[in-house]
Design a protein around this motif. Sequence first.
Motif, PDB file in Angstrom:
ATOM      1  N   SER A 183      -8.476   7.472  -6.928  1.00 55.15           N
ATOM      2  CA  SER A 183      -7.450   6.673  -6.256  1.00 55.15           C
ATOM      3  C   SER A 183      -6.821   7.453  -5.119  1.00 55.15           C
ATOM      4  CB  SER A 183      -6.356   6.290  -7.256  1.00 55.15           C
ATOM      5  OG  SER A 183      -6.893   5.533  -8.301  1.00 55.15           O
TER       6      SER A 183
ATOM      7  N   GLN B 271      -5.949  11.266  -4.671  1.00 52.76           N
ATOM      8  CA  GLN B 271      -4.556  11.399  -5.080  1.00 52.76           C
ATOM      9  C   GLN B 271      -4.456  11.484  -6.604  1.00 52.76           C
ATOM     10  OE1 GLN B 271      -2.256   8.002  -3.894  1.00 52.76           O
ATOM     11  NE2 GLN B 271      -0.315   9.112  -3.987  1.00 52.76           N
ATOM     12  N   TRP B 272      -5.306  10.731  -7.276  1.00 50.41           N
ATOM     13  CA  TRP B 272      -5.201  10.606  -8.726  1.00 50.41           C
ATOM     14  C   TRP B 272      -6.547  10.159  -9.281  1.00 50.41           C
ATOM     15  CZ3 TRP B 272      -4.588   5.980 -12.014  1.00 50.41           C
ATOM     16  CH2 TRP B 272      -4.096   6.275 -13.293  1.00 50.41           C
TER      17      TRP B 272
ATOM     18  N   ARG C 262      -4.466   0.246 -12.437  1.00 47.80           N
ATOM     19  CA  ARG C 262      -5.520  -0.473 -13.136  1.00 47.80           C
ATOM     20  C   ARG C 262      -6.894   0.113 -12.804  1.00 47.80           C
ATOM     21  NH1 ARG C 262      -4.723  -6.139  -9.879  1.00 47.80           N
ATOM     22  NH2 ARG C 262      -5.729  -5.493  -7.970  1.00 47.80           N
TER      23      ARG C 262
ATOM     24  N   THR D 297       0.833  -1.203   0.000  1.00 44.30           N
ATOM     25  CA  THR D 297       0.000   0.000   0.000  1.00 44.30           C
ATOM     26  C   THR D 297       0.870   1.258   0.000  1.00 44.30           C
ATOM     27  OG1 THR D 297      -2.124   0.732   0.864  1.00 44.30           O
ATOM     28  CG2 THR D 297      -0.443   0.404   2.487  1.00 44.30           C
TER      29      THR D 297
ATOM     30  N   PHE E 171     -15.281   4.522 -17.307  1.00 42.40           N
ATOM     31  CA  PHE E 171     -14.736   4.301 -15.964  1.00 42.40           C
ATOM     32  C   PHE E 171     -14.105   5.592 -15.435  1.00 42.40           C
ATOM     33  CE2 PHE E 171     -11.623   3.194 -12.790  1.00 42.40           C
ATOM     34  CZ  PHE E 171     -12.212   2.159 -12.079  1.00 42.40           C
TER      35      PHE E 171
ATOM     36  N   THR F  56      -9.221  -2.647  -4.395  1.00 42.60           N
ATOM     37  CA  THR F  56      -8.016  -2.639  -3.563  1.00 42.60           C
ATOM     38  C   THR F  56      -6.891  -3.330  -4.335  1.00 42.60           C
ATOM     39  OG1 THR F  56      -8.328  -4.813  -2.544  1.00 42.60           O
ATOM     40  CG2 THR F  56      -9.489  -2.968  -1.525  1.00 42.60           C
ATOM     41  N   ALA F  57      -5.714  -3.407  -3.721  1.00 42.25           N
ATOM     42  CA  ALA F  57      -4.593  -4.095  -4.370  1.00 42.25           C
ATOM     43  C   ALA F  57      -4.917  -5.573  -4.583  1.00 42.25           C
ATOM     44  CB  ALA F  57      -3.331  -3.947  -3.521  1.00 42.25           C
TER      45      ALA F  57
ATOM     46  N   ASN G 190      -8.503   8.216 -11.901  1.00 44.53           N
ATOM     47  CA  ASN G 190      -8.185   7.087 -12.776  1.00 44.53           C
ATOM     48  C   ASN G 190      -9.193   7.021 -13.931  1.00 44.53           C
ATOM     49  OD1 ASN G 190      -7.650   4.578 -13.925  1.00 44.53           O
ATOM     50  ND2 ASN G 190      -7.220   3.614 -11.954  1.00 44.53           N
ATOM     51  N   ARG G 191      -8.756   7.481 -15.112  1.00 50.01           N
ATOM     52  CA  ARG G 191      -9.610   7.412 -16.306  1.00 50.01           C
ATOM     53  C   ARG G 191      -8.817   6.740 -17.411  1.00 50.01           C
ATOM     54  NH1 ARG G 191     -11.932  12.258 -18.637  1.00 50.01           N
ATOM     55  NH2 ARG G 191     -13.240  10.677 -19.600  1.00 50.01           N
TER      56      ARG G 191
ATOM     57  N   GLN H 269      -4.840   6.795  -0.808  1.00 55.22           N
ATOM     58  CA  GLN H 269      -4.636   5.959   0.364  1.00 55.22           C
ATOM     59  C   GLN H 269      -5.641   6.391   1.430  1.00 55.22           C
ATOM     60  OE1 GLN H 269      -0.638   6.099   1.969  1.00 55.22           O
ATOM     61  NE2 GLN H 269      -0.921   4.140   3.015  1.00 55.22           N
TER      62      GLN H 269
ATOM     63  N   GLN I  60      -5.137   1.335   3.602  1.00 55.22           N
ATOM     64  CA  GLN I  60      -5.076   0.715   2.277  1.00 55.22           C
ATOM     65  C   GLN I  60      -5.120   1.758   1.155  1.00 55.22           C
ATOM     66  OE1 GLN I  60      -8.407  -2.152   2.876  1.00 55.22           O
ATOM     67  NE2 GLN I  60      -6.919  -3.684   2.243  1.00 55.22           N
ATOM     68  N   SER I  61      -4.390   1.470   0.076  1.00 55.59           N
ATOM     69  CA  SER I  61      -4.460   2.268  -1.140  1.00 55.59           C
ATOM     70  C   SER I  61      -5.553   1.679  -2.010  1.00 55.59           C
ATOM     71  CB  SER I  61      -3.116   2.219  -1.891  1.00 55.59           C
ATOM     72  OG  SER I  61      -2.172   3.043  -1.251  1.00 55.59           O
ATOM     73  N   VAL I  62      -6.527   2.507  -2.391  1.00 58.02           N
ATOM     74  CA  VAL I  62      -7.694   1.993  -3.097  1.00 58.02           C
ATOM     75  C   VAL I  62      -8.062   2.881  -4.289  1.00 58.02           C
ATOM     76  CG1 VAL I  62      -8.714   0.976  -1.014  1.00 58.02           C
ATOM     77  CG2 VAL I  62      -9.287   3.331  -1.649  1.00 58.02           C
ATOM     78  N   THR I  63      -9.019   2.399  -5.081  1.00 56.81           N
ATOM     79  CA  THR I  63      -9.671   3.227  -6.097  1.00 56.81           C
ATOM     80  C   THR I  63     -11.177   3.079  -5.881  1.00 56.81           C
ATOM     81  OG1 THR I  63      -7.866   2.890  -7.653  1.00 56.81           O
ATOM     82  CG2 THR I  63      -9.976   3.587  -8.582  1.00 56.81           C
TER      83      THR I  63
ATOM     84  N   ARG J  40      -7.776  15.831  -7.958  1.00 58.40           N
ATOM     85  CA  ARG J  40      -6.720  15.626  -6.972  1.00 58.40           C
ATOM     86  C   ARG J  40      -6.769  16.765  -5.967  1.00 58.40           C
ATOM     87  NH1 ARG J  40      -1.542  13.580  -5.647  1.00 58.40           N
ATOM     88  NH2 ARG J  40      -0.129  15.204  -4.908  1.00 58.40           N
TER      89      ARG J  40
END
Lengths: 300, 401
Positions: free
Chosen positions: B214, B194-195, A52, A14, B210, B244-245, B197-198, B216, B256-259, B270
């Motif tokens: 994204s 943070q970012w 992803r 993470t 989509f 998640t990862a 996601n496209r 943490q 956790q780092s997620v989207t 952001r």
Amino acid sequence: MHSYHIDHLQFLETEAIHVLREVTAEFERPAMLFSGGKDSICLLRLAEKAFRPSSIPMPFLNIDTGHHFPELNEFRDRRAKELGAKLIVRKVEDAIAQGIAVPAPGEVSRNRLQIPTLLAAIDEFQFDCSIGGARRDEEKARAKERFFSFRDGFGQWDPKNQRPEIWNLYNTRVNPGESMRAFPLSNWTEMDVWEYIRQERLEVPSIYFSHKRCCVRRHGQWLPVTELLPPKNGEKVEELVVRVRTIGDIISTGCVESPAATVDDILAEIAAARVTERGSRADDKSSEAAMEDRKKAGYF
Amino acid sequence: MEDQIEALERSADITGGGQINLANLTDGLRAEREQGITIDVAYRYFATPRRKFIIADTPGHIQYTRNMVTGASTANLSIVLVDARLGVIEQSRRHTCIASLLRIPHLVVAINKMDLVDWSEERFLEIRDQFEEFLPRLDMKDVKFIPISALDGDNVVTLSERMPWYHGPTLLDHLETVHIGSDRTLDGFRLPVQWVNRPANPADPELHDFRGFSGQIAGGIARVGKKVIVLPSRLCTTIKEIHTAQGAATEAFSPQSVTLVLEDDIDISRGDLIAGLNTPPGSSTELQANICWMHPRPLQPGRKYLLKHTTQTVQAIVTSIEHRLNFTDLEAESTPAELALNDIGEIRLKTSKPLHFDGYASNRLTGSFILIEQGTNATAGAGMLFAPKELVKPEYVDFAI
């Protein structure tokens, strides 16, 4: 009942994903260094996960010293193709031909010469951040490195004057001409890398596993015999069952005698090891500050 | 490891008169070995069957306080080493105080070199009393005193027979068992974006639309179906998907780092914050904070900086300096003219855009910031925010349609 606990490997994962996303969000022209070695294989997997369903939003860069293990280059090219990524390769021999890298009289190793080659590639593509797979546990100068390592206009690291790096608030700001190196695997150990390779079922180049190879004993190490490294007078060539623990140039990478044929074997071997991973790298042993000096000059 | 010992022996034979110097193991820079001091943090790693450890070996000298803060900021536990002969010195007070300000949840005071004070319980208690004198003024919940001698490892890994009067755990025992699971914040969901996601030109047509966010998770738990508020727009929506990862999930939690994919199409960039609707943060341009100053150019009222808080960077002006902390008596000096390098004090700030934040005491990630000097881009200060005076009021929010 959910325990809301993450294990150590998930914590490292993470953290690395956070760093990778920070690079993408804060820099205009990032690149990822990809050699095909075990650390950059983990890095690649983490980047796939970080972005992803988008694809990895940056090109891969590799500095080919011309002294790479052929297995490594084959693996590097194949993986980049599978991911549909743009792979940029810059060769030390081209840099020598162009006068960018100048060998010292009699200098055989390409280790030092990768530095000007890398800096020229960063300049050519105007990369403002390059991501590398370096880990703090590899070497004692690297143990001092930040996640985001600032480099001045000459690509130099100034270890006495590093930016404080507090919490997970990374100061990524650079002026034109300056750049950043980012190390998402900073907190990973050799053991963590192999545990991650096992968990994610990642393919690694065959030379990490036990194989037969002709070696000579030099400076307490088994070095692979090749055209670049023929046996000297009086040296006995022996065919041994070996593997490599860390991959550098073919002329400075020591092989270790090992029967480890699977990732599980390797994990058991590392757990019992009495010598560090970099103990088999001649480029690190040349002096006590070998790594620090190379990093100050612009090396990873 | 054997090759490291061998390298130490090699340098000892050449420069050290034959004595190996263990400090050279972590003093990885030429300048550190030259001067025999630690300048910057060195990270070391080890594992026992029970736990994996990351050690940040930080400098003690006041000149390198900023590097000590760097090493300490992410720690679960800090060990302050005290020389049994010297007892509490200014450095012990400074480090304990910084550990408390940074809210490192656990503190160990390791009283070392017990061999040089005849393994004396009396001396151990004396030093503990010296600590107890100032500890009540700090906010430390868990403090442990352990008498050790690193020379032969007494009470480091195995209990010392030479200090039978000590009945507590060894240092390693304590490190292996101290409970760190509840150090994280699991209430108050926070996702600093943070970012965005496209996917560009996705092969899969389903991904054309989509749009994921994204980051943490900085606090709390995300659940599919959970109502969230987006700041600064104050629009509300629901969590639709969590990635998640490990893949798609129905819930995810800090750190956790997620989207996240949300139900409604709202403008989110952001630097925005997605927060739990029932546990909103504060939102303000006027801030109060403790700050560790890390730059040779002193902090003075009226100076402007860039301020990075979670994933957002804004302009900030220091409006006043309220106090400066004196490490000798741990008293606060009122309204000093400036904060110099390595000073710690309390300041007020005004920012160009509101921060969406929590007090540092309740959330280290949404309650901290750094100040960056424009031009040099130097990291000049590390700030810890006071709790917000008022929270974002959900009743004023609009629901996205």
